[in-house]
Design a protein around this motif. Structure first.
Motif, PDB file in Angstrom:
ATOM      1  N   PRO A 130       0.835  -1.531   0.178  1.00 34.63           N
ATOM      2  CA  PRO A 130       0.247  -0.051  -0.120  1.00 34.63           C
ATOM      3  C   PRO A 130       0.784   1.333  -0.199  1.00 34.63           C
ATOM      4  O   PRO A 130       0.470   2.543  -0.550  1.00 34.63           O
ATOM      5  CB  PRO A 130      -0.852  -0.214   1.318  1.00 34.63           C
ATOM      6  CG  PRO A 130       0.064  -0.914   2.300  1.00 34.63           C
ATOM      7  CD  PRO A 130       0.510  -2.221   1.117  1.00 34.63           C
ATOM      8  N   LYS A 131       2.100   1.297   0.651  1.00 34.47           N
ATOM      9  CA  LYS A 131       2.764   2.422   0.530  1.00 34.47           C
ATOM     10  C   LYS A 131       3.616   2.739  -0.793  1.00 34.47           C
ATOM     11  O   LYS A 131       4.507   3.535  -0.628  1.00 34.47           O
ATOM     12  CB  LYS A 131       3.549   2.449   1.844  1.00 34.47           C
ATOM     13  CG  LYS A 131       2.754   2.424   3.244  1.00 34.47           C
ATOM     14  CD  LYS A 131       2.982   3.919   3.859  1.00 34.47           C
ATOM     15  CE  LYS A 131       1.460   3.986   4.711  1.00 34.47           C
ATOM     16  NZ  LYS A 131       2.216   4.635   6.121  1.00 34.47           N
ATOM     17  N   GLY A 132       3.642   1.401  -1.572  1.00 35.25           N
ATOM     18  CA  GLY A 132       4.555   1.552  -2.813  1.00 35.25           C
ATOM     19  C   GLY A 132       5.733   1.538  -2.636  1.00 35.25           C
ATOM     20  O   GLY A 132       6.767   2.514  -3.227  1.00 35.25           O
ATOM     21  N   ILE A 133       6.344   0.720  -1.580  1.00 30.67           N
ATOM     22  CA  ILE A 133       7.643   0.660  -1.581  1.00 30.67           C
ATOM     23  C   ILE A 133       8.701  -0.059  -2.488  1.00 30.67           C
ATOM     24  O   ILE A 133       8.223  -1.090  -2.727  1.00 30.67           O
ATOM     25  CB  ILE A 133       7.859  -0.139   0.097  1.00 30.67           C
ATOM     26  CG1 ILE A 133       7.271   0.566   1.062  1.00 30.67           C
ATOM     27  CG2 ILE A 133       9.394   0.037   0.355  1.00 30.67           C
ATOM     28  CD1 ILE A 133       7.722   1.895   1.510  1.00 30.67           C
ATOM     29  N   PRO A 137      15.188   4.706  -1.293  1.00 27.97           N
ATOM     30  CA  PRO A 137      14.844   6.024  -0.831  1.00 27.97           C
ATOM     31  C   PRO A 137      13.115   6.027  -0.278  1.00 27.97           C
ATOM     32  O   PRO A 137      13.129   6.846   0.381  1.00 27.97           O
ATOM     33  CB  PRO A 137      14.907   6.661  -2.348  1.00 27.97           C
ATOM     34  CG  PRO A 137      15.967   5.916  -3.200  1.00 27.97           C
ATOM     35  CD  PRO A 137      15.586   4.464  -2.373  1.00 27.97           C
ATOM     36  N   ASP A 138      12.536   4.957  -0.781  1.00 26.92           N
ATOM     37  CA  ASP A 138      10.962   5.098  -0.423  1.00 26.92           C
ATOM     38  C   ASP A 138      11.107   4.851   1.175  1.00 26.92           C
ATOM     39  O   ASP A 138      10.031   5.238   1.656  1.00 26.92           O
ATOM     40  CB  ASP A 138      10.369   3.986  -0.947  1.00 26.92           C
ATOM     41  CG  ASP A 138      10.527   4.177  -2.454  1.00 26.92           C
ATOM     42  OD1 ASP A 138      10.148   5.156  -2.892  1.00 26.92           O
ATOM     43  OD2 ASP A 138      10.409   3.050  -3.035  1.00 26.92           O
ATOM     44  N   LEU A 139      12.035   4.046   1.824  1.00 26.61           N
ATOM     45  CA  LEU A 139      11.868   4.060   3.150  1.00 26.61           C
ATOM     46  C   LEU A 139      11.954   5.558   4.049  1.00 26.61           C
ATOM     47  O   LEU A 139      11.601   5.356   4.965  1.00 26.61           O
ATOM     48  CB  LEU A 139      13.031   3.147   3.597  1.00 26.61           C
ATOM     49  CG  LEU A 139      12.978   1.718   2.960  1.00 26.61           C
ATOM     50  CD1 LEU A 139      14.585   1.029   3.576  1.00 26.61           C
ATOM     51  CD2 LEU A 139      12.004   0.959   3.192  1.00 26.61           C
ATOM     52  N   ILE A 140      12.342   6.416   3.351  1.00 25.71           N
ATOM     53  CA  ILE A 140      12.564   7.719   4.381  1.00 25.71           C
ATOM     54  C   ILE A 140      11.589   8.746   3.679  1.00 25.71           C
ATOM     55  O   ILE A 140      11.765   9.873   4.035  1.00 25.71           O
ATOM     56  CB  ILE A 140      14.002   8.431   4.165  1.00 25.71           C
ATOM     57  CG1 ILE A 140      14.456   8.574   2.659  1.00 25.71           C
ATOM     58  CG2 ILE A 140      15.212   7.439   4.822  1.00 25.71           C
ATOM     59  CD1 ILE A 140      15.655   9.436   2.728  1.00 25.71           C
ATOM     60  N   ARG A 141      10.692   8.174   2.760  1.00 23.77           N
ATOM     61  CA  ARG A 141       9.382   9.091   2.603  1.00 23.77           C
ATOM     62  C   ARG A 141       8.643   9.278   3.973  1.00 23.77           C
ATOM     63  O   ARG A 141       8.648   8.494   4.953  1.00 23.77           O
ATOM     64  CB  ARG A 141       8.517   8.435   1.478  1.00 23.77           C
ATOM     65  CG  ARG A 141       9.025   8.635   0.211  1.00 23.77           C
ATOM     66  CD  ARG A 141       7.989   8.408  -0.767  1.00 23.77           C
ATOM     67  NE  ARG A 141       7.046   7.351  -0.198  1.00 23.77           N
ATOM     68  CZ  ARG A 141       6.648   6.128  -1.017  1.00 23.77           C
ATOM     69  NH1 ARG A 141       7.566   5.920  -2.008  1.00 23.77           N
ATOM     70  NH2 ARG A 141       5.741   5.502  -0.685  1.00 23.77           N
ATOM     71  N   HIS A 189      13.071   6.673  10.702  1.00 21.94           N
ATOM     72  CA  HIS A 189      11.886   5.944  10.378  1.00 21.94           C
ATOM     73  C   HIS A 189      11.813   4.587  11.126  1.00 21.94           C
ATOM     74  O   HIS A 189      10.878   3.963  10.752  1.00 21.94           O
ATOM     75  CB  HIS A 189      11.856   5.706   8.713  1.00 21.94           C
ATOM     76  CG  HIS A 189      11.562   7.092   8.122  1.00 21.94           C
ATOM     77  ND1 HIS A 189      10.419   7.429   7.731  1.00 21.94           N
ATOM     78  CD2 HIS A 189      12.544   8.161   7.841  1.00 21.94           C
ATOM     79  CE1 HIS A 189      10.335   8.659   6.962  1.00 21.94           C
ATOM     80  NE2 HIS A 189      11.611   9.067   7.094  1.00 21.94           N
ATOM     81  N   VAL A 190      12.733   4.370  11.813  1.00 19.40           N
ATOM     82  CA  VAL A 190      12.497   3.238  12.725  1.00 19.40           C
ATOM     83  C   VAL A 190      12.108   3.537  14.279  1.00 19.40           C
ATOM     84  O   VAL A 190      12.986   3.993  14.891  1.00 19.40           O
ATOM     85  CB  VAL A 190      13.704   2.278  12.689  1.00 19.40           C
ATOM     86  CG1 VAL A 190      13.923   1.248  13.575  1.00 19.40           C
ATOM     87  CG2 VAL A 190      14.578   1.995  11.306  1.00 19.40           C
ATOM     88  N   PRO A 191      10.808   3.361  14.560  1.00 17.92           N
ATOM     89  CA  PRO A 191      10.369   3.600  15.821  1.00 17.92           C
ATOM     90  C   PRO A 191      10.956   3.013  16.988  1.00 17.92           C
ATOM     91  O   PRO A 191      11.151   3.457  18.069  1.00 17.92           O
ATOM     92  CB  PRO A 191       8.823   3.553  15.755  1.00 17.92           C
ATOM     93  CG  PRO A 191       8.439   2.616  14.749  1.00 17.92           C
ATOM     94  CD  PRO A 191       9.792   2.829  13.515  1.00 17.92           C
ATOM     95  N   ALA A 192      11.266   1.580  16.808  1.00 14.67           N
ATOM     96  CA  ALA A 192      11.901   0.693  17.582  1.00 14.67           C
ATOM     97  C   ALA A 192      12.642  -0.275  17.025  1.00 14.67           C
ATOM     98  O   ALA A 192      12.432  -0.831  16.053  1.00 14.67           O
ATOM     99  CB  ALA A 192      10.446  -0.018  18.322  1.00 14.67           C
ATOM    100  N   PHE A 193      13.526  -0.672  17.847  1.00 14.80           N
ATOM    101  CA  PHE A 193      14.621  -1.778  17.671  1.00 14.80           C
ATOM    102  C   PHE A 193      14.136  -2.993  18.489  1.00 14.80           C
ATOM    103  O   PHE A 193      14.104  -3.004  19.468  1.00 14.80           O
ATOM    104  CB  PHE A 193      15.951  -1.625  17.919  1.00 14.80           C
ATOM    105  CG  PHE A 193      16.579  -0.388  17.028  1.00 14.80           C
ATOM    106  CD1 PHE A 193      16.288  -0.087  15.772  1.00 14.80           C
ATOM    107  CD2 PHE A 193      17.349   0.718  17.807  1.00 14.80           C
ATOM    108  CE1 PHE A 193      16.811   0.790  14.973  1.00 14.80           C
ATOM    109  CE2 PHE A 193      17.900   1.704  17.103  1.00 14.80           C
ATOM    110  CZ  PHE A 193      17.695   1.749  15.726  1.00 14.80           C
ATOM    111  N   ALA A 194      13.916  -3.930  17.486  1.00 13.24           N
ATOM    112  CA  ALA A 194      13.420  -5.350  18.377  1.00 13.24           C
ATOM    113  C   ALA A 194      14.824  -5.973  18.873  1.00 13.24           C
ATOM    114  O   ALA A 194      16.003  -5.663  18.443  1.00 13.24           O
ATOM    115  CB  ALA A 194      12.863  -6.554  17.195  1.00 13.24           C
ATOM    116  N   PRO A 195      14.920  -6.770  19.819  1.00 12.99           N
ATOM    117  CA  PRO A 195      15.989  -7.291  20.663  1.00 12.99           C
ATOM    118  C   PRO A 195      16.869  -8.286  19.415  1.00 12.99           C
ATOM    119  O   PRO A 195      17.833  -8.451  19.615  1.00 12.99           O
ATOM    120  CB  PRO A 195      15.512  -8.019  21.822  1.00 12.99           C
ATOM    121  CG  PRO A 195      13.982  -8.027  21.731  1.00 12.99           C
ATOM    122  CD  PRO A 195      13.556  -7.068  20.583  1.00 12.99           C
TER     123      PRO A 195
END
Lengths: 335, 284
Positions: A130-133, A137-141, A189-195
């Motif tokens: 849905p976000k057209g990734i 570069p699309d990851l920092i939109r 754009h990464v709100p949380a880091f998984a362990p």
């Protein structure tokens, strides 16, 4: 707590090993490996045991130990008697080499820098994308959030970080500055880091965290087996990092156990047709061109670069980016 | 030493003292001594630099701040829970009572994963809170939630027996002497409860400082924001940096020890003051 558990596991494995040795002739190998290699070696061990029996008449047993890659090598350094190690970061094997357990030139002991197969970092997106990734570069939109495990503490996260950095570096006019800027924007754009790698997957698939999950190509198939293909699509970026899975014989242990011949054969067999097929069936990219062709539908074309090509070596990449005060820390500490 | 010469009702004082000291040494002091002896082979300047990087300093704030907050919440609500469990009869009381111990028994990773699933924006609780702009999972708030969960039994279980010992007649006596409800609580009940409450608070607090398993899943683990110090220690180990890990462990050890010592002194003071007042019968 986990560390204690490892030590306990090491102790148990040792006891089992001793009991096995006392029992007599039947030789046994302990393969200490990283967490998600379970499936690969579950399939591989019987193949090797059959082949070894056919060749030498010797019945061999192979035991497995799995866990976080760096924790596993620490356990080996602390005395877990692994005959062979099969890891997902060259730095882990180098650590053992520094401790004198593995040959200094371990990566020359087998072809392909001692990595029998490879993988690459790819994107997993929500069904229908849905976000057209499509690419990095699309990851920092605006409005796109990304799910990855901790870049400093996990092999998966480090590979992702280096993939992002390498992609930015290889763009026209790319240099360390532009790469740092891209990776900085990417991390925002990464709100949380998984362990750990698997936790990132769970956060993405089951807890709806993020629009994109970045992980190994081989993991995508495991996710599909576990959760079904229904919920997500796989996106191949324009370029990504070729990830290696280094293997090594633990000299000190095989000399003590008298299992050098078997350990060597066990790892060599990973490069055989049979071993390469096993990798391909587990969605790890084989080196053998024929096997690769046979399973070409598992491996869509993607331009890849290695850590050695872009960063010089894993050691250099590690020091520059993940050591304390490295590029990762700088991105977060300058505020 | 004069103490041991005194006549005691039960024999074997020397033996049991020796046993207790050896036992404690083996179980507690030996690992701690190992930590110190394993050694910090670095100069003080390096030690200080390792212990005070911005990321590490932020992690101390997160660890001790969240632990303190969670312990305060637990002290308040734990007291209420204990009170209710002792003083009121209601159907299912035994069941609720047993429930309190559950966080003791549950593997912390299970607690962490369950809480994360619950508070993530697809979870039962998260799906209600996130639209209101309240994000708990993957934020420092998530850390506090996890620490409250693992800490609550400490407060309830330490306060409960003390409440059981306070006879209801004391409250009635206070009332007949004209004390308001608030005065009864403030001047009669609370002073008796305070030492136990403080112990419960301390236990919950120290447990929360060291907690790793349940926190890492829900924390989000963002540098400078939601990284706890135990994670930083793991992070050092993942970099094969045992020395750095020891440095952080020692810093945590020292801060924890100082805090616990301070709380114990406070407790000693509170207990003394309470008994003094009673014996002197001074109007406050």
């Amino acid at each position: 707590m986990q560390i204690h558990f490892r030590h306990a596991a090491a102790a148990v494995a040792l006891l089992l090993g001793l009991a096995g040795a006392a029992q007599a002739e039947q030789k046994e190998l302990l393969n200490v490996s990283y967490d998600v290699a379970r499936d690969v070696f579950k399939d591989y061990n019987p193949r090797f045991i059959t082949a070894w029996k056919a060749k030498t008449g010797e019945t061999l047993q192979v035991k497995q130990s799995h866990g976080g890659s760096s924790k596993q090598v620490r356990a080996v350094a602390d005395g877990l008697e692994a005959d062979v190690v099969t890891m997902n970061q060259p730095t882990d094997v180098s650590f053992l080499a520094d401790k004198g357990l593995v040959a200094k030139d371990w990566n020359k002991k087998f072809p392909n820098d001692a990595s029998p197969y490879t993988s690459t970092m790819i994107f997993i997106v929500r069904k229908g994308n849905p976000k057209g990734i499509k690419d990095w570069p699309d990851l920092i939109r605006d409005g796109v959030t990304v799910t990855i495990p901790h870049p400093k503490n996990t092999g998966n996260g480090r590979n992702t970080y280096l993939a992002a950095w390498g992609w930015a570096l290889r763009q026209p006019g790319g240099n360390d500055k532009t790469a740092a800027a891209y990776v900085g924007a990417f991390l925002r754009h990464v709100p949380a880091f998984a362990p750990a790698g698997r936790d990132a997957t769970t956060n993405f698939i089951q807890r709806g965290q993020g629009d994109v999950l970045i992980t190994f190509e081989s993991e995508a198939e495991l996710i599909a087996r576990e959760f079904g293909h229904g919920g997500f699509d796989v996106v191949y970026p324009s370029q990504s990092l070729l990830t290696e899975f280094p293997v090594a014989v633990v000299d000190k242990v095989v000399d003590k156990h008298g299992t050098r011949k078997e350990a060597q054969a066990y790892l060599e067999y990973l490069w055989s047709k049979d071993g390469q097929e096993n990798a391909a069936q587990n969605y790890l990219r084989p080196h053998d061109p024929e096997v690769f062709k046979k399973y070409a539908d598992h491996f869509p074309p993607i331009k890849t670069f290695t850590v050695a090509e872009v960063f010089g070596s894993w050691e250099k990449a590690f020091t520059t980016h993940f050591k304390d005060g490295g590029s990762f820390d700088q991105i977060y500490q300058v505020k | 030493m004069t103490n041991s010469r005194k006549h005691r009702v039960l024999p074997g004082f020397g033996l049991s003292l020796g046993f207790a000291l050896v036992y404690l040494s083996l179980l507690v002091l030996l690992p701690l001594a190992g930590l110190v002896a394993h050694g910090v082979h670095m100069s003080f300047a390096d030690f200080w630099a390792t212990a005070t990087t911005p990321r590490t300093l932020a992690s101390y704030r997160v660890t001790f701040g969240c632990a303190l907050l969670a312990a305060l919440v637990n002290a308040f609500f734990g007291l209420i829970v204990a009170w209710v469990l002792v003083r009121y009869d209601f159907p299912g009381k035994r069941f609720i009572d047993a429930l309190v111990d559950l966080p003791f028994a549950l593997p912390t990773a299970v607690a962490g994963i369950t809480l994360t699933t619950l508070y993530a924006n697809t979870g039962w609780v998260g799906s209600l809170l996130v639209p209101l702009g309240i994000q708990i999972a993957f934020k420092p708030a998530g850390i506090v939630v996890a620490l409250i969960f693992i800490g609550i039994p400490f407060v309830v279980r330490t306060v409960q027996p003390v409440i059981e010992d306070i006879e209801q007649e004391i409250e009635e006596a206070a009332a007949t002497l004209g004390a308001t409800r608030w005065q009864t609580f403030r001047r009669v009940l609370f002073p008796a409860l305070a030492p136990a409450l403080l112990t419960g608070f301390t236990l919950a607090f120290s447990r929360a400082i060291g907690e790793y398993g349940s926190v890492i899943f829900i924390a989000g683990n963002m540098p400078m924001v939601s990284e706890i110090t135990p994670l930083m220690i793991i992070s050092k180990l993942e970099q094969y940096d045992t020395q750095g890990a020891i440095v952080l462990a020692l810093v945590m050890l020292v801060i924890s020890f100082v805090l616990l010592l301070a709380i114990n002194l406070l407790q000693w003071y509170a207990a003394n003051r309470h008994t003094q007042r009673h014996s002197e019968r001074k109007p406050a």
